[in-house]
Design an enzyme around this catalytic site. Sequence first.
Site, PDB file in Angstrom:
ATOM      1  N   LYS A 162      55.552  -3.663  83.840  1.00  0.00           N
ATOM      2  CA  LYS A 162      56.982  -3.693  83.988  1.00  0.00           C
ATOM      3  C   LYS A 162      57.144  -5.068  84.678  1.00  0.00           C
ATOM      4  CE  LYS A 162      58.129   0.388  82.281  1.00  0.00           C
ATOM      5  NZ  LYS A 162      56.816   1.144  81.874  1.00  0.00           N
TER       6      LYS A 162
HETATM    7  C1  LIG Z   1      57.097   2.758  81.753  1.00  0.00           C
HETATM    8  C2  LIG Z   1      58.028   3.542  81.270  1.00  0.00           C
HETATM    9  C3  LIG Z   1      58.012   5.147  82.187  1.00  0.00           C
HETATM   10  C4  LIG Z   1      56.962   5.454  82.806  1.00  0.00           C
HETATM   11  O1  LIG Z   1      56.292   4.948  83.765  1.00  0.00           O
HETATM   12  P1  LIG Z   1      54.789   5.137  83.942  1.00  0.00           P
HETATM   13  O2  LIG Z   1      54.652   4.315  85.311  1.00  0.00           O
HETATM   14  O3  LIG Z   1      53.940   4.138  83.134  1.00  0.00           O
HETATM   15  O4  LIG Z   1      54.244   6.427  84.212  1.00  0.00           O
HETATM   16  C5  LIG Z   1      59.367   5.880  81.670  1.00  0.00           C
HETATM   17  N1  LIG Z   1      60.150   5.738  80.968  1.00  0.00           N
HETATM   18  C6  LIG Z   1      60.002   4.495  80.475  1.00  0.00           C
HETATM   19  C7  LIG Z   1      61.334   4.179  79.535  1.00  0.00           C
HETATM   20  C8  LIG Z   1      59.038   3.352  80.545  1.00  0.00           C
HETATM   21  O5  LIG Z   1      59.478   1.960  79.978  1.00  0.00           O
END
Ligand SMILES: *Cc1c(COP(=O)(O)O)cnc(C)c1O
Length: 389
Positions: A217
């Site tokens: 992210k």
């Molecule tokens: C990354 C992501 C998540 C979940 O995050 P994690 O930290 O990997 O559990 C949820 N929704 C979307 C759209 C994402 O891109």
Amino acid sequence: MELAQDLVQRIRGVIGAEAGFVPLHVPEFHGRERELLIDCIDTGWVSSVGSYVDAFEAEVARLSGCTHGVVVANGTAALQIAMLVAGVAPGDEVLMPALTFVATANATSHLGAVPHFVDSAYDTMGVCPTRLRAHLEQVAEVREGATWNRQTGRRIAAIVPMHVFGCPVDMDGLDAVVADWPMVVVEDAAESLGSTYHGRPCGSLGRIAAISFNGNKIVTTGGGGAIVTNDEALAKRAKHLTTTAKQPHPWAFIHDEVGYNYRMPNLNAALGVAQLEQLGDRLAQKQRLFDAYAAAFDGLSGAQLFTAPEGSVSNNWLVTLILDPDMAAQRDTLLKVLNDAGIMTRPIWTLMHRLPMYQDAPRADLTQAADLEARVLNIPSSAHLGAAL
Ligand SMILES: *Cc1c(COP(=O)(O)O)cnc(C)c1O
């Protein structure tokens, strides 16, 4: 293949001829990460409580335009608890785009609720309010101030708009639908920290929101997530539930309901504090990268750079190309040529209803989502690529 070679040249013109594989998006540590991690080790505050947890919660909330933040183990846990405290109960249905990362649907299932997939819009890649309204008129009814699925008999308790790759959903359109079809709005803002919709930060556009700090992210804590909201009662309940539901007491172990150990360790929060100090610079670098791609793709035929609509500012998390309809059949060839050329390129997610565990979930007509699924590609988007420009 013509388009593939053209893309390789134009993308290389932006990211440079650097040898080896250029990843889609790498974590970057250019601030006080090392210093704050060492501080955790030196002081012994490495685990589930600590000053960085508190500081990170405050800063994530502020940057999301919210009064309250609760940090947790990952974004999936954040979504689950955000929905839970917003009132989603076992047996409820939760509307969400079929075109999302699997976590949105999984978090719903973890609650014992049922994902109900709806179509996406071409201008945002997120939930399409027009198609949503048409679908609800077909399958739902309002009774006693709630929305019910007439076909399944279940309550439709919530909708989860997800801001795809940082591009905000058409929230005015969505709010107009929700005004007629009562349900709570829980944002999946996992990808959109730093994005704004008509000047308002993603994360503050619904009742409550979830953010992710996974390694891919825009900022990362290694693994982590946050729940943000302007509703103090929801935030308090989220904090309580995610920290084992323990009543404050100097020594006694009194837990007043089945809680969760979803706490983010102070070590990860320290990383997060240092990362957030760089968010402004990072957003600027990613905007520079986006602008360079936009210039490089001028006059390109066969594909277009996806651009957020007027009034929305994307954090440019992942740069997106949309193939022209007549190029969709060549998507996999393009993926192969670009990846072979060392330019990491990825398709968008497989639609949720194609996954075995969600094939029987209720869903709307998904024509636009399926069309986007066939034509969307992501190309290297790391902030440092923009810093070099
Ligand atoms: C990354 C992501 C998540 C979940 O995050 P994690 O930290 O990997 O559990 C949820 N929704 C979307 C759209 C994402 O891109």
